[in-house]
Design an enzyme around this catalytic site. Structure first.
Site, PDB file in Angstrom:
ATOM      1  N   HIS A   6      25.530 -24.224 -15.534  1.00  0.00           N
ATOM      2  CA  HIS A   6      26.129 -23.026 -16.122  1.00  0.00           C
ATOM      3  C   HIS A   6      25.065 -22.040 -16.608  1.00  0.00           C
ATOM      4  O   HIS A   6      25.386 -20.984 -17.142  1.00  0.00           O
ATOM      5  CB  HIS A   6      27.064 -23.378 -17.284  1.00  0.00           C
ATOM      6  CG  HIS A   6      28.274 -24.160 -16.854  1.00  0.00           C
ATOM      7  ND1 HIS A   6      29.132 -23.727 -15.868  1.00  0.00           N
ATOM      8  CD2 HIS A   6      28.759 -25.359 -17.264  1.00  0.00           C
ATOM      9  CE1 HIS A   6      30.091 -24.630 -15.683  1.00  0.00           C
ATOM     10  NE2 HIS A   6      29.885 -25.636 -16.516  1.00  0.00           N
ATOM     11  N   ASP A  31      30.618 -30.662  -9.248  1.00  0.00           N
ATOM     12  CA  ASP A  31      31.068 -30.756 -10.639  1.00  0.00           C
ATOM     13  C   ASP A  31      32.464 -30.122 -10.716  1.00  0.00           C
ATOM     14  O   ASP A  31      32.793 -29.231  -9.944  1.00  0.00           O
ATOM     15  CB  ASP A  31      30.094 -29.982 -11.533  1.00  0.00           C
ATOM     16  CG  ASP A  31      30.365 -30.180 -13.019  1.00  0.00           C
ATOM     17  OD1 ASP A  31      29.662 -30.999 -13.625  1.00  0.00           O
ATOM     18  OD2 ASP A  31      31.273 -29.501 -13.563  1.00  0.00           O
ATOM     19  N   HIS A  77      33.648 -28.220 -12.944  1.00  0.00           N
ATOM     20  CA  HIS A  77      33.590 -26.841 -13.396  1.00  0.00           C
ATOM     21  C   HIS A  77      32.892 -25.988 -12.345  1.00  0.00           C
ATOM     22  O   HIS A  77      32.002 -26.468 -11.641  1.00  0.00           O
ATOM     23  CB  HIS A  77      32.823 -26.745 -14.721  1.00  0.00           C
ATOM     24  CG  HIS A  77      33.442 -27.533 -15.836  1.00  0.00           C
ATOM     25  ND1 HIS A  77      33.102 -28.849 -16.063  1.00  0.00           N
ATOM     26  CD2 HIS A  77      34.390 -27.209 -16.739  1.00  0.00           C
ATOM     27  CE1 HIS A  77      33.812 -29.296 -17.096  1.00  0.00           C
ATOM     28  NE2 HIS A  77      34.616 -28.318 -17.521  1.00  0.00           N
ATOM     29  N   ASP A  90      32.773 -34.920 -13.476  1.00  0.00           N
ATOM     30  CA  ASP A  90      33.953 -34.703 -14.316  1.00  0.00           C
ATOM     31  C   ASP A  90      35.236 -34.451 -13.523  1.00  0.00           C
ATOM     32  O   ASP A  90      36.256 -34.109 -14.096  1.00  0.00           O
ATOM     33  CB  ASP A  90      33.695 -33.581 -15.341  1.00  0.00           C
ATOM     34  CG  ASP A  90      32.853 -32.461 -14.789  1.00  0.00           C
ATOM     35  OD1 ASP A  90      32.596 -32.441 -13.576  1.00  0.00           O
ATOM     36  OD2 ASP A  90      32.442 -31.583 -15.577  1.00  0.00           O
TER      37      ASP A  90
HETATM   38 ZN   LIG Z   1      31.458 -29.841 -15.458  1.00  0.00          ZN
HETATM   39 ZN   LIG Z   2      31.586 -27.255  -8.908  1.00  0.00          ZN
END
Ligand SMILES: [Zn+2]
Ligand SMILES: [Zn+2]
Ligand SMILES: [Zn+2]
Lengths: 554, 439
Positions: free
Chosen positions: B112, B151, B153, B240
Site C-alpha cells: 500500500h 493479496d 486488498h 488475507d
Molecule cells: Zn491485504
Molecule cells: Zn491484490
C-alpha cells in the site's frame, strides 16, 4: 580425589586419571571394535594399577557404541507409530518397515484437531506384535505442545513393549521428521546400549570400583549419568568430537573467537568458538540416513588426516580423502601427509629411514623433487583445511535471526586464534600458522586431550517451557511436566519455573549444581489477540546447563 | 529424505520485536505459528530448501523508488528496512543463481506504499516489492517484470509506483474495492498514458473461493503473462483471501494458494498481508513454500477446511468469467487515454488527496508526467501533508531521452531557486544520481 576419562576412539582408546594437581596417569590402547568393553577394561586396568582406586570418584566415558551400531545398521527392529495430521506426507519420513501412520492431529498450540483413531492404532500394534517387535517409538506432530496422543499410543502398546520412546520426552524442540528418527534410533540401540551399560557396571564392581559415579558423554559437550543414559542412549552418539573440544577447553584458556582443529588419522574435525564458548548445531546431528534432534557441538569433519594418502591428479598433488593403509613410516606403501611432514623434518615418528626412501621414490616416479612433493602435499592439506574453515565460518555468520535486535546486534564471528590437537598437531602447527597468520597454539598433552576432555566435562541438560495463559497451562515436554497457571502468569514467572525445574532435574540425577552454570538461552512472550483484545500470552523459555568443564587443567 | 524439484531460498524474518501496537493485526505474534509449523514440518531439512538471513535495505535502496518526505529515515523504521532487505536478499539469491526461487517471508508488508511516501498506509510504509524490483534493475540491468499481487486488498501502492512504467506489468487480484479497503482497483485503472494496459485490476466478489481464483489464473493471468513475456515473475503473496481471515470476506484456502502458486511459478514471492495468524498463515505459508519448491503439498490442510461449504455459486463463477474477459480486453486492447489525469500543455497531470489511514492524515499531491515521444517521460510530484511543508520530487527514468534528462535538471534548478519547497528529491535512474535537498 581422581576423575577418570575414557575416550573410545576409532583407532585408540585413551584413558586418563586427573587429580587435584593434574594428570596422574594416562594410557593409550588399541580399540577393539568387536569388543569395546575389553578396550575399556584394559585401559581402566592400567589406570587402576597406577593410582589408588579408593581415590577414584568418577568415570566419564565417551563411546562409539551407539554410533557404530547405527552406522553399521546393527540394531533391533523398531515399531514406529506416528500420527501427523496436515502437512508433509508422513510416509516421506519412514525410518523402517514397521512404520505405521495413525489418523489424528494436534495443531501448533497443542489443540486436538482430530481424534486419534483407535482402530488403526490397534491394527498397527497387532501388526508389529506379529513381526516380533519388542521396542516401540511413538511420535505425533506437535507433541512437544501436547503429549496426549503419544501417551495414548504408549498406553495402547502396553505389555507388548520392552521399551517405548515417546517423542516429546527427547526434547521440546520442534521438528517432527527429526523427532521420528531420533525416537527410532533411541529404540534401535536401546538393548545393545543397556547390555553394554550392564557390562560396564559389572566390570567396575569386579575391579572394586563399584562406588564410583559413571557418566556417559553426549555430543553437545556434556555428560549424562549412566542410569539416565539407559533411557536415552541416542544421546551418546557422536560424543567423540565433543570430548576433543572439551579437552581443548580444559587445557587452554579460550576467550576469543577461535578455531579448533583435531587432526586425526583420516579426518580433521573443525570446531568454532564464539568468544569462549563452542557453537552448538542449531537443529541436531545427522546419522545414518536421517537427521536427528540430538543436540551437538557444531563440528565439521573433512577428509584430511595424518594417514591421508598423497596422490597425483593431472600433475597436481592431492591429499586424501582416501586412506590407503598406514604411512610408509608405519609400514604402508603409499606416502601420506605424515610422510610429507617427516620429509620436512616437522615430525619424528615411525621408521624415518623407510619413510624418506619411499617418499623419494614416489616423487621420482612423478617427476618431482621430494621437497616439492612434500611442500605441495602439505600446502594442499592446509589449503583444504583453510577453505573448509572459511566456508564453515561464513555459514555460521549466515545463520538466520528472528528479531530486529538480533539482526542489529548480531556480531560476526571473526576467528583470532587457532588451537590444534591430535597426532600431527605439533608437526602441522607452523604450516597452519603461515597460512592463516593467526596465533596458533598446540597445548601440552594434546595427544590425550580428548580423554582429558571426557574426564572433566560437566553434566548438562536443557529444557523448554511453554505456557499458554489463555488456557492456563504450563508444560515442560522433556520432563513430561504439566501444571495449571494463573492468567496473570508472566515471562518472569516462566523463567523462574524453568530454572527451578532444570536444577531439580539435576538433583534427581544426583548432580550437585549451585546453578552458576544454569542459564536461560532464549525467552519470549507474545500477546495472543482475539478480535481486538488480548486473550492471553504465549510464553516460551529455554534454559540449559552450559556445556563446559568442571575445572580447567593447565 | 525429501528433495525439492526447484531449489528454494526462504528468508524468514518474523520481526518478533516489532508491532504497530499490541493488539494491531500487524503485531509480533503474526508469524509465530508459521515458524512453529515450518519448524515442526522440518521444512529446512528438505534437500534444496534453505533458510537465509535478510539484509537491511539502506536509504538509497528506498530513495531509488520512493519520493520520501521529509526523508527515508523518517518514514521507514528499522523493521521496514529489514523487511525490504529480506526481499532484496530473495532477489540476490535468484539473480545470482544460488537458488532457483526465493520466498521472502517477512513483515511488515509494503504494497500500500505509493510512489510518494509521507507516512504509513494500510500497515505499509515502504513498498518492499518495488524496492526489490528496482534493486534488481539497478544491479542486474533492465528487466521486464510482472508483479502478480494476490493479496486480498488492492495493491494500490504498487500500482501507483508502476503506473507510468511500461516495463512492469502489475496484475492485482483482490476483493472488490466497493467492499474493502482501500476502495480502489477497478479494471478501468489500467495505467498512465505511457503504460496503458500495464496495470491489470481484477476485482473479485466477496466469497470467491479456490475455483474462482483458479479460473482467473487460467483465463486472465496466465494468457496475459504469456503475452507480456516477463524476465521475472514476482508474487506479492498476501494471504488475507483465506476463508478465516478476520479483516476480509473471501473463501480461498491453503490448497488454493499452493495451486495458484504452482501455476504461476513465480521466481520470487514476497509476503504481504494475512491476519488469520493461527488458522491460516501456518498452512498457507507451508503450502506456498512447498509449491514453490515443487514438493507435494496435497496433505496441507487447515482446520475447518471444507471445500463444499466454501464453494461459490454458479452465478458468481459466471460473473468472474465476465470479469476475466473484460480485463483481458483491457490488456490486449488498451484504451487510448488513461482513466486518470488531464493533459495540460505537454504534461499529463493528476491532482490527488491520499489518506494515510495508519496515521490519520491526508496528503495533497500533484503528479505530472512529461509526455515525450522518445522515452517514458519525466515525472514530477508536488506534495504537501496537511498543514506541512511542500515537497518536490523529480524522476528521470533509466531510459530517459537527453531532452527529458536535461529538462529534469533545469526543473531541479528552478525548484531550488524558487525555494517554494522545503524538501526536494531527485531520482535520476539514468545516471544513478540521487539527490536530496532540504532540512
Ligand atoms: Zn491485504
Ligand atoms: Zn491484490
Ligand atoms: Zn523523453
Amino acid at each position: 580425589m581422581l576423575l577418570l576419562g575414557i575416550d573410545v576412539g576409532g583407532t585408540h582408546t585413551d584413558a586418563v586419571a586427573i587429580g587435584p594437581d593434574g594428570l596422574e596417569a594416562q594410557v593409550k590402547v588399541a580399540t577393539r571394535h568387536d569388543n569395546l568393553l575389553s578396550s575399556i577394561r584394559d585401559s581402566l586396568g592400567e589406570i587402576v594399577r597406577h593410582t589408588d582406586p579408593a581415590r577414584i570418584k568418577q568415570l566419564n566415558l565417551s563411546t562409539t557404541l551407539s554410533t557404530n551400531s547405527i552406522v553399521e545398521g546393527n540394531y533391533e527392529d523398531v515399531g514406529v507409530i506416528v500420527s501427523a495430521g496436515p502437512g508433509l506426507d508422513p510416509h516421506s519420513f519412514m525410518t523402517c518397515k514397521d512404520f505405521h501412520v495413525i489418523p489424528g492431529s494436534l495443531d501448533h498450540r497443542g489443540s486436538e484437531t482430530k481424534r486419534l483413531d483407535n482402530l488403526s492404532l490397534e491394527e498397527a500394534i497387532a501388526s508389529c506384535r506379529n513381526a516380533g517387535i519388542k521396542v516401540y517409538a511413538a511420535v505425533t506432530k506437535f507433541s512437544p505442545r501436547n503429549p496426549a496422543h503419544e501417551k495414548s499410543i504408549e498406553l495402547a502398546i502396553g505389555d507388548n513393549s520392552d521399551f517405548t520412546t515417546l517423542g516429546h520426552q527427547l526434547t521440546g524442540r520442534l521438528n517432527f521428521p527429526r523427532r521420528i528418527s531420533t525416537a527410532f534410533y533411541n529404540c534401535a540401540v536401546w538393548r545393545v546400549f543397556n547390555k553394554f551399560a550392564d557390562a560396564i557396571a559389572d566390570t567396575l564392581d569386579e575391579m572394586g570400583l563399584g562406588h564410583i559415579k559413571v557418566n556417559i558423554l553426549k555430543a553437545d559437550g556434556g555428560t549424562m549419568p549412566l542410569d539416565l543414559s539407559r533411557k536415552v542412549p541416542v544421546q551418546s552418539i557422536f560424543s567423540g568430537p565433543a570430548a576433543s573440544v572439551m579437552g581443548i577447553i580444559a587445557l587452554c584458556n579460550i576467550t576469543h573467537d577461535s578455531i579448533i582443529y583435531d587432526i586425526g588419522g583420516t579426518t580433521t574435525d573443525i570446531a568454532i568458538f564464539a568468544g569462549g564458548s563452542p557453537l552448538i548445531e542449531q537443529e541436531g546431528i545427522h546419522i545414518g540416513s536421517h537427521p536427528t534432534l540430538v543436540r551437538a557441538l557444531k563440528v565439521h569433519s573433512i577428509g584430511i588426516g595424518g594417514d591421508s594418502a598423497i596422490s597425483m591428479l593431472n600433475e597436481k598433488v592431492r591429499v586424501g580423502p582416501n586412506r590407503l593403509g598406514p604411512s610408509i613410516a608405519f609400514g604402508g606403501e603409499t606416502p601420506t601427509l605424515t610422510d610429507a611432514l617427516i620429509w620436512k623434518e616437522s615430525c619424528d615418528c615411525g621408521n624415518i629411514e623407510r619413510s624418506k626412501t619411499g617418499f623419494t621414490a614416489f616423487a621420482a616416479k612423478n617427476g618431482l623433487e621430494p621437497d616439492e612433493l612434500a611442500d605441495q602435499a602439505i600446502g594442499y592439506a592446509v589449503d583444504k583445511i583453510h577453505d573448509s574453515t572459511r566456508s564453515l565460518v561464513d555459514e555460521i555468520n549466515q545463520q538466520p535471526v528472528y528479531t530486529i535486535h538480533e539482526l542489529l546486534e548480531n556480531r560476526k564471528i571473526i576467528p583470532r586464534k587457532i588451537y590444534i590437537m591430535g597426532g600431527p598437531a605439533q608437526a602441522m602447527k607452523m604450516d597452519v600458522f603461515r597460512k592463516f597468520r593467526l596465533s596458533t597454539e598446540v597445548p601440552e598433552n594434546y595427544d590425550v586431550a580428548n580423554a582429558i576432555g571426557a574426564a572433566l566435562t560437566r553434566t548438562t541438560t536443557e529444557l523448554e517451557l511453554f505456557a499458554d495463559t489463555e488456557r492456563g497451562l504450563m508444560f515442560i515436554p522433556s520432563l513430561g511436566h504439566r501444571e495449571n497457571i494463573p492468567r496473570n502468569y508472566k515471562l518472569e514467572d516462566a523463567e523462574k519455573d524453568a530454572m527451578n525445574h532444570l536444577l531439580a532435574h539435576l538433583g534427581e540425577m544426583h548432580v550437585a549444581s549451585d546453578g552458576s552454570n544454569a542459564q536461560i538461552t532464549s525467552s519470549s512472550s507474545f500477546n495472543m489477540v482475539n478480535g481486538a483484545s488480548t486473550v492471553g500470552r504465549n510464553i516460551r523459555v529455554k534454559c540449559q546447563i552450559k556445556p563446559g568443564v568442571d575445572r580447567t587443567y593447565s | 529424505m525429501l528433495k525439492a524439484d526447484n531449489s528454494l531460498g526462504i528468508i524468514f524474518f518474523p520481526a518478533f520485536d516489532w508491532a504497530i501496537s499490541p493488539t494491531h493485526p500487524e503485531r509480533e505474534e503474526r508469524l509465530l505459528y508459521t515458524q512453529d509449523q515450518l519448524r515442526e514440518e522440518g521444512l529446512f531439512d528438505i534437500e534444496g530448501i534453505r533458510e537465509y538471513k535478510p539484509e537491511v535495505a539502506c536509504s538509497e535502496d528506498i530513495e531509488r523508488v520512493h519520493f520520501c518526505f521529509p526523508e527515508a529515515e523518517a518514514v521507514a523504521t528499522r523493521s521496514h528496512c529489514i523487511s525490504a532487505g529480506g526481499a532484496i536478499k530473495a532477489a540476490k539469491l535468484v539473480m545470482e543463481g544460488e537458488r532457483e526461487r526465493a520466498f521472502a517471508l517477512v513483515r511488515p508488508p509494503g504494497h500500500h506504499a505509493m510512489k510518494t511516501v509521507q507516512g504509513s498506509r494500510g500497515f505499509c510504509a515502504i513498498n518492499i516489492e518495488a524496492i526489490m524490483c528496482e534493486y534488481i534493475r539497478e544491479n542486474y540491468g533492465p528487466k521486464r517484470i510482472a508483479i502478480v499481487d494476490t493479496d486480498c486488498h488492492h495493491g494500490d501502492g504498487t500500482q501507483d509506483v508502476y503506473w507510468h512504467d511500461p516495463d512492469t506489468l502489475f496484475i492485482s487480484l483482490h476483493q472488490d474495492g466497493r467492499t474493502l479497503y482501500p476502495g480502489t482497483g477497478f479494471p478501468k485503472e489500467s495505467g498512465g498514458p505511457k503504460a496503458l494496459g500495464r496495470t491489470v485490476n481484477i476485482p473479485l466478489p466477496p466469497g470467491t473461493s479456490d475455483d474462482g481464483f483458479m479460473m482467473v489464473m487460467e483465463k486472465a493471468v496466465m494468457p496475459i503473462l504469456e503475452d507480456f513475456k516477463p524476465d521475472l515473475i514476482i508474487n506479492s503473496a498476501g494471504q488475507d483471501n483465506h476463508f478465516t481471515d478476520p479483516i476480509t470476506n473471501m473463501n480461498f484456502s491453503a490448497q488454493g494458494y499452493a495451486a495458484l502458486n504452482s501455476m504461476l511459478k513465480p521466481d520470487i514471492a514476497v509476503l504481504e498481508g494475512g491476519y488469520a495468524i493461527q488458522g491460516a498463515l501456518p498452512y498457507v505459508n507451508l503450502g506456498i513454500s512447498l509449491a514453490m519448491a515443487g514438493v507435494d503439498y496435497s496433505h496441507v490442510r487447515e482446520p475447518g477446511f471444507n471445500p463444499k461449504t466454501l464453494k461459490e455459486s454458479e452465478e458468481v463463477m459466471n460473473y468472474i468469467a465476465t470479469i476475466c474477459e473484460g480485463v483481458k480486453e483491457i490488456y490486449f486492447n488498451p484504451p487510448a487515454e488513461s482513466s486518470e489525469g488531464v493533459v495540460s500543455g505537454n504534461w499529463s497531470v493528476r491532482h490527488r488527496n491520499i489518506f494515510y489511514d495508519t496515521e490519520g492524515f491526508t496528503e495533497s499531491q500533484t503528479e505530472s508526467l512529461l509526455l515525450c515521444n522518445n522515452c517514458r517521460g519525466l515525472l514530477k510530484v508536488e506534495t504537501q501533508r496537511e498543514g506541512g511543508p511542500m515537497g518536490f520530487g523529480l524522476e528521470i527514468p533509466a531510459a530517459a531521452c537527453d531532452s527529458c534528462r536535461n529538462q529534469g535538471y533545469s526543473l531541479l534548478e528552478e525548484a531550488q531557486v524558487k525555494s517554494r519547497y522545503r524538501y526536494i528529491q531527485l531520482i535520476n535512474r539514468k545516471d544513478k544520481d540521487y539527490l536530496r535537498y532540504g532540512f
